[in-house]
Design a protein around this motif. Structure first.
Motif, PDB file in Angstrom:
ATOM      1  N   ASP A 151     -48.917 -68.097 -96.383  1.00  0.00           N
ATOM      2  CA  ASP A 151     -48.049 -68.367 -96.445  1.00  0.00           C
ATOM      3  C   ASP A 151     -47.079 -69.030 -98.410  1.00  0.00           C
ATOM      4  O   ASP A 151     -48.230 -69.058 -99.737  1.00  0.00           O
ATOM      5  CB  ASP A 151     -47.743 -70.336 -96.618  1.00  0.00           C
ATOM      6  CG  ASP A 151     -47.253 -70.144 -94.765  1.00  0.00           C
ATOM      7  OD1 ASP A 151     -46.769 -69.638 -94.579  1.00  0.00           O
ATOM      8  OD2 ASP A 151     -48.359 -71.529 -94.012  1.00  0.00           O
ATOM      9  N   GLN A 195     -38.385 -71.943 -92.475  1.00  0.00           N
ATOM     10  CA  GLN A 195     -39.451 -70.568 -92.463  1.00  0.00           C
ATOM     11  C   GLN A 195     -39.585 -70.016 -90.661  1.00  0.00           C
ATOM     12  O   GLN A 195     -39.259 -70.179 -89.928  1.00  0.00           O
ATOM     13  CB  GLN A 195     -40.969 -71.559 -91.896  1.00  0.00           C
ATOM     14  CG  GLN A 195     -41.199 -71.386 -94.160  1.00  0.00           C
ATOM     15  CD  GLN A 195     -42.336 -72.324 -94.108  1.00  0.00           C
ATOM     16  OE1 GLN A 195     -42.435 -73.744 -92.759  1.00  0.00           O
ATOM     17  NE2 GLN A 195     -43.382 -72.088 -95.094  1.00  0.00           N
ATOM     18  N   ARG A 196     -39.416 -68.370 -91.379  1.00  0.00           N
ATOM     19  CA  ARG A 196     -39.878 -67.319 -90.083  1.00  0.00           C
ATOM     20  C   ARG A 196     -40.929 -68.027 -89.459  1.00  0.00           C
ATOM     21  O   ARG A 196     -41.397 -68.204 -90.178  1.00  0.00           O
ATOM     22  CB  ARG A 196     -39.205 -66.081 -90.110  1.00  0.00           C
ATOM     23  CG  ARG A 196     -40.100 -65.306 -91.355  1.00  0.00           C
ATOM     24  CD  ARG A 196     -40.140 -64.190 -91.343  1.00  0.00           C
ATOM     25  NE  ARG A 196     -40.730 -63.627 -91.921  1.00  0.00           N
ATOM     26  CZ  ARG A 196     -42.053 -63.396 -91.865  1.00  0.00           C
ATOM     27  NH1 ARG A 196     -42.796 -63.537 -91.050  1.00  0.00           N
ATOM     28  NH2 ARG A 196     -43.181 -62.783 -92.779  1.00  0.00           N
ATOM     29  N   ARG A 233     -46.546 -70.877 -86.245  1.00  0.00           N
ATOM     30  CA  ARG A 233     -45.208 -71.400 -86.260  1.00  0.00           C
ATOM     31  C   ARG A 233     -45.054 -69.245 -85.557  1.00  0.00           C
ATOM     32  O   ARG A 233     -44.802 -68.060 -85.696  1.00  0.00           O
ATOM     33  CB  ARG A 233     -45.071 -70.484 -87.258  1.00  0.00           C
ATOM     34  CG  ARG A 233     -44.841 -72.089 -88.006  1.00  0.00           C
ATOM     35  CD  ARG A 233     -43.608 -71.925 -88.952  1.00  0.00           C
ATOM     36  NE  ARG A 233     -43.637 -70.251 -90.327  1.00  0.00           N
ATOM     37  CZ  ARG A 233     -44.153 -70.303 -91.482  1.00  0.00           C
ATOM     38  NH1 ARG A 233     -45.452 -71.427 -91.808  1.00  0.00           N
ATOM     39  NH2 ARG A 233     -44.550 -69.070 -91.752  1.00  0.00           N
ATOM     40  N   THR A 293     -44.422 -66.338 -87.838  1.00  0.00           N
ATOM     41  CA  THR A 293     -45.163 -65.131 -87.951  1.00  0.00           C
ATOM     42  C   THR A 293     -45.431 -63.813 -87.020  1.00  0.00           C
ATOM     43  O   THR A 293     -46.653 -63.082 -86.997  1.00  0.00           O
ATOM     44  CB  THR A 293     -46.560 -65.715 -88.487  1.00  0.00           C
ATOM     45  OG1 THR A 293     -47.108 -67.058 -87.932  1.00  0.00           O
ATOM     46  CG2 THR A 293     -46.045 -66.450 -89.568  1.00  0.00           C
TER      47      THR A 293
END
Length: 377
Positions: free
Chosen positions: A377, A278-279, A210, A281
């Motif tokens: 995670d 989700q933000r 991500r 990484t």
């Protein structure tokens, strides 16, 4: 290019020296300063020969050259640069138009540019394109009016309409940008798309999936975004690539990072999958200034760099090398870009009608302390 003869230089030097002497004497009451005629009389040579010595002509014997130099030293004579410029139709100056002097990237470009120009007897006159917009002035045309010998445009300018007209009359080189493409105007810049791929592939190699990109403006911004998206797509990560706009400033980087690191929950977005909540990484910023803004946002949100969030900038400015920032950054060889731009300008001044060329300087990724494997995670 037009060349002057010694007789024209002599007349301009003498006439301007005498006028300057009269004005100085009227102001101070002192005697007139030494002129080229006085130097000739002291050295026992003609005024034409003094002019040849001042021009560095090889047609003067060593004995007479030394006699002239001794006379210049004894009398304290200083050639009038303005008069010589009028005769030679050269001012030995180069206009440098920057996008924004607040950007530290320009410092190293200017250092590379000046190192070669100065070695060839040329001085830089600088103007800030940001001030240009505020004052409603066109500094490209202003440089033309100042009769500079050439023009270097550094970085991305929001308005280049007047540049094409000036470039038709003045040797011009564009450094650090890929546009505008103009006849007989050379481009020297970084391979921005390749540099963005290097940064993105570094993050992917660490295990990040991500990854977000804080994009910039102009064609440089487009190319860096394209490099980011190409790398993500090549690794099957196009679906998790996030791009948000920025303006290349610290505040713009801060605001973009706040948007990225505090995303709306999946429940608030109908149809969005779990990844949307989700933000990222890792963040790849358009430049170091944006990266500093992103770092500030992450710290305010309680995220540690690089334990919770990896961060990569671009330009490898002194900001990236500050110890408490220690930012990974793409080195776009800014000093080399400046040096090559100066070389292109010198060549363009000698051959103004030569075809336009483009040089891409290869980037490298500087690894410091702002990236690591993604947190579990």
């Amino acid at each position: 290019m037009e060349r002057s003869n010694g007789r024209g230089d002599e007349r301009a030097d003498e006439q301007t020296d005498e006028r300057a002497g009269e004005r100085a004497a009227a102001r101070t009451g002192a005697g007139r300063p030494p002129t080229i005629r006085g130097v000739a009389e002291r050295a026992g040579v003609s005024k034409s020969l003094v002019s040849l010595v001042l021009q560095g002509s090889p047609r003067v014997s060593d004995t007479k050259r030394q006699a002239v130099l001794d006379a210049i030293e004894e009398l304290g004579y200083r050639p009038n640069a303005a008069a010589r410029s009028l005769v030679a139709r050269r001012t030995h100056t180069v206009g440098v138009l920057l996008n924004d002097m607040r950007n530290p990237w320009f410092v190293e470009v200017l250092d590379g540019l000046n190192s070669l120009l100065q070695a060839h007897g040329l001085r830089m006159l600088m103007a800030d394109g940001r001030l240009d917009r505020r004052a409603g002035q066109d500094f490209a045309r202003t440089f033309q009016e100042l009769r500079v010998d050439g023009l270097v445009v550094v970085g991305t300018l929001p308005d280049t309409d007047g540049l094409s007209e000036v470039a038709e009359r003045l040797p011009t080189v564009i450094a650090g940008n890929h546009e505008p493409r103009l006849p007989h105007t050379d481009l020297v810049t970084n391979d921005d798309e390749r540099g963005a791929r290097l940064a993105t592939e570094h993050l992917i190699g660490l295990g990040h999936r991500r990854i977000a990109h804080i994009a910039g403006q102009g064609l440089v911004g487009e190319l860096r975004r394209r490099g980011f998206e190409t790398a993500m797509r090549a690794h099957g990560l196009a679906g998790s690539a996030v791009v948000t706009s920025g303006d290349g400033t610290e505040e713009g980087g801060y605001r973009a990072a706040v948007r990225l690191l505090t995303p709306p929950s999946a429940a608030a977005r109908p149809g969005a999958g779990p990844a949307a909540a989700q933000r990222p990484t890792a963040v790849f910023a358009f430049n170091d200034i944006s990266g500093v803004g992103a770092l500030s946002a992450a710290q305010e949100l309680g995220l540690r760099i690089p334990a919770d969030l990896s961060l990569v900038g671009y330009d490898n400015t002194y900001l990236a090398r500050i110890r408490h920032l220690w930012l990974n950054s793409v080195n776009n060889a800014s000093h080399e870009v400046g040096r090559r731009a100066a070389r292109c300008l010198l060549d363009r001044m000698e051959r103004p009608d030569a075809p336009a060329g483009q040089q891409l300087v290869a980037p490298e990724l500087e690894i410091r302390g702002s990236t690591a494997a993604p947190p579990p995670d």
